[in-house]
Enzyme design. Structure first.
Site, PDB file in Angstrom:
ATOM      1  N   ASP A  66      -6.538   3.657 -12.380  1.00  0.00           N
ATOM      2  CA  ASP A  66      -6.940   2.486 -13.169  1.00  0.00           C
ATOM      3  C   ASP A  66      -8.302   2.800 -13.793  1.00  0.00           C
ATOM      4  O   ASP A  66      -9.322   2.213 -13.437  1.00  0.00           O
ATOM      5  CB  ASP A  66      -7.012   1.249 -12.273  1.00  0.00           C
ATOM      6  CG  ASP A  66      -5.648   0.879 -11.709  1.00  0.00           C
ATOM      7  OD1 ASP A  66      -4.759   0.518 -12.491  1.00  0.00           O
ATOM      8  OD2 ASP A  66      -5.466   0.998 -10.483  1.00  0.00           O
ATOM      9  N   LEU A 118       0.809  -1.218   0.000  1.00  0.00           N
ATOM     10  CA  LEU A 118       0.000   0.000   0.000  1.00  0.00           C
ATOM     11  C   LEU A 118       0.844   1.270   0.000  1.00  0.00           C
ATOM     12  O   LEU A 118       1.900   1.337   0.627  1.00  0.00           O
ATOM     13  CB  LEU A 118      -0.918   0.000   1.229  1.00  0.00           C
ATOM     14  CG  LEU A 118      -1.847  -1.210   1.333  1.00  0.00           C
ATOM     15  CD1 LEU A 118      -2.733  -1.088   2.562  1.00  0.00           C
ATOM     16  CD2 LEU A 118      -2.695  -1.372   0.079  1.00  0.00           C
ATOM     17  N   HIS A 152      -3.621   4.337  -2.044  1.00  0.00           N
ATOM     18  CA  HIS A 152      -4.598   3.408  -1.455  1.00  0.00           C
ATOM     19  C   HIS A 152      -5.260   4.030  -0.226  1.00  0.00           C
ATOM     20  O   HIS A 152      -6.458   3.869   0.006  1.00  0.00           O
ATOM     21  CB  HIS A 152      -3.903   2.118  -1.006  1.00  0.00           C
ATOM     22  CG  HIS A 152      -3.346   1.280  -2.109  1.00  0.00           C
ATOM     23  ND1 HIS A 152      -2.000   1.164  -2.338  1.00  0.00           N
ATOM     24  CD2 HIS A 152      -3.950   0.497  -3.039  1.00  0.00           C
ATOM     25  CE1 HIS A 152      -1.784   0.349  -3.356  1.00  0.00           C
ATOM     26  NE2 HIS A 152      -2.953  -0.063  -3.803  1.00  0.00           N
ATOM     27  N   GLN A 175      -5.688 -12.321 -12.334  1.00  0.00           N
ATOM     28  CA  GLN A 175      -5.583 -11.114 -13.158  1.00  0.00           C
ATOM     29  C   GLN A 175      -4.171 -10.888 -13.697  1.00  0.00           C
ATOM     30  O   GLN A 175      -3.919  -9.873 -14.337  1.00  0.00           O
ATOM     31  CB  GLN A 175      -6.091  -9.889 -12.410  1.00  0.00           C
ATOM     32  CG  GLN A 175      -5.236  -9.418 -11.246  1.00  0.00           C
ATOM     33  CD  GLN A 175      -5.937  -8.308 -10.462  1.00  0.00           C
ATOM     34  OE1 GLN A 175      -6.847  -8.553  -9.687  1.00  0.00           O
ATOM     35  NE2 GLN A 175      -5.522  -7.066 -10.672  1.00  0.00           N
TER      36      GLN A 175
HETATM   37  O1  PAF Z   1      -6.697  -2.379  -8.458  1.00  0.00           O
HETATM   38  C1  PAF Z   1      -6.289  -3.388  -7.842  1.00  0.00           C
HETATM   39  O2  PAF Z   1      -5.453  -3.307  -6.961  1.00  0.00           O
HETATM   40  C2  PAF Z   1      -6.863  -4.740  -8.200  1.00  0.00           C
HETATM   41  O3  PAF Z   1      -7.101  -4.844  -9.558  1.00  0.00           O
HETATM   42  C3  PAF Z   1      -8.131  -5.105  -7.395  1.00  0.00           C
HETATM   43  C4  PAF Z   1      -9.290  -4.150  -7.703  1.00  0.00           C
HETATM   44  C5  PAF Z   1      -7.813  -5.046  -5.904  1.00  0.00           C
HETATM   45  C6  PAF Z   1      -8.594  -6.512  -7.750  1.00  0.00           C
HETATM   46  O4  PAF Z   1      -7.631  -7.466  -7.435  1.00  0.00           O
END
Ligand code: PAF
Length: 313
Positions: free
Chosen positions: A171, A46, A50, A82
């Site tokens: 993002d 973090l 965040h 992902q």
């Molecule tokens: O943005 C991120 O850190 C990730 O894509 C998320 C939304 C936590 C999903 O794993």
């Protein structure tokens, strides 16, 4: 930052929960006690960006009409689905204890840190996919990425239930895709997009900045500078999509090792404006580029993130 966000935050050691059933129980009790749940999903490592997502849950901008959350949950889970086969899953930075301390310092009550086995139980066979919005920008460069994101976030929303959830506008495509998913699947979730948090020189904060050598870190600021220049050209009257796009791409390429894309796109459909199309007042300037093996993304929406008001020099 609003006055509410500046108010002192009670320091506490957050409760750490690993098991989704325990989380469901804790949230049922919290709701019965009248709490409104706020949720920030993260992959850990973090940074201040965040933590601003946490602040935003306690004090959403009045313009959103959203009411503040009172019981704050943050998940810390490096989601394997992902990441592509050649991406940085194995080396993605992990520091749960440090993350817990940072979250506690911003008033988070519960840190949800499940294992991959709990998130993806044996025999799991379900994926959530949003089409169209994932056809452009990062979609073609990261096959399967958004499906992994929507799948894991759908799981979180299923576990957490009604809540206010915050996501970073850094993002931008992820936020657009998740908003679509929430609408289409009728999740009882209110979505809050939070402005990109930047370093003093304008670089967007990212957990992946930690990979950059000092030299690459200095070069990386070329991304926000290129976006800022494109915003200025647009504000100064240049509206030809091809010209704006070419200048953006040229300036990013001058700083970075390679450019995945540098586009001027519709902020709602994410469809890039082509050729000599006239770019409207509200447009998304968006970049993904690589430097020394690290992929960085950034964006700004004209009339929402103007160079005059952003931290970008
Ligand atoms: O943005 C991120 O850190 C990730 O894509 C998320 C939304 C936590 C999903 O794993």
């Amino acid at each position: 930052m609003s006055d509410v966000a500046r108010a002192p935050v009670p320091q506490r050691a957050p409760r750490t929960i690993v098991d989704p059933a325990e989380l469901a129980q804790a949230l049922t009790e919290a709701r019965a006690a009248g709490e409104r749940i706020g949720f920030v999903p993260t992959m850990g490592a973090l940074h201040e960006g965040h933590l601003r997502l946490v602040d935003a849950l306690r004090a959403p901008p009045p313009s959103t009409g959203l009411s503040p959350a009172t019981l704050l949950v943050a998940s810390v889970f490096v989601n394997p689905t992902q990441f592509g086969p050649n991406e940085d899953l194995a080396r993605y930075p992990r520091d749960l204890e440090g993350d817990r301390q940072k979250l506690g310092s911003r008033g988070v009550h519960i840190v949800f840190a499940p294992t991959p086995e709990l998130m993806y139980p044996q025999g799991e066979a379900t994926r959530v996919r949003v089409s169209q919005l994932t056809d452009h920008l990062c979609g073609p460069f990261r096959p399967g990425h958004f499906e992994g994101v929507t799948t894991v976030v759908a799981k979180f929303f299923g576990m957490i239930g009604p809540c206010l959830a915050s996501f970073g506008r850094k993002d931008y495509q992820q936020l657009a895709v998740l908003r679509r998913m929430v609408k289409d699947l009728h999740f009882p979730v209110e979505m809050l997009g939070v402005p990109t948090c930047r370093e003093a020189d304008g670089l967007a904060m990212s957990s992946r900045n930690a990979y950059l050598s000092a030299t690459d870190r200095a070069r990386a600021v070329g991304i926000p500078r290129a976006i800022s220049q494109a915003l200025r050209a647009h504000a100064g009257g240049e509206r030809r999509a091809g010209t704006l796009r070419a200048e953006l791409a040229r300036n990013v390429a001058a700083a970075m090792d390679s450019v995945d894309y540098a586009e001027v796109a519709d902020p709602d459909t994410l469809q890039p404006f082509e050729g000599d199309a006239a770019v409207p007042d509200r447009a998304l300037f968006v970049v993904a580029a690589r430097i020394g093996g690290t992929r960085l993304i950034d964006n700004a929406v004209s009339s929402e993130d103007s160079p005059a008001t952003s931290a970008v020099p």
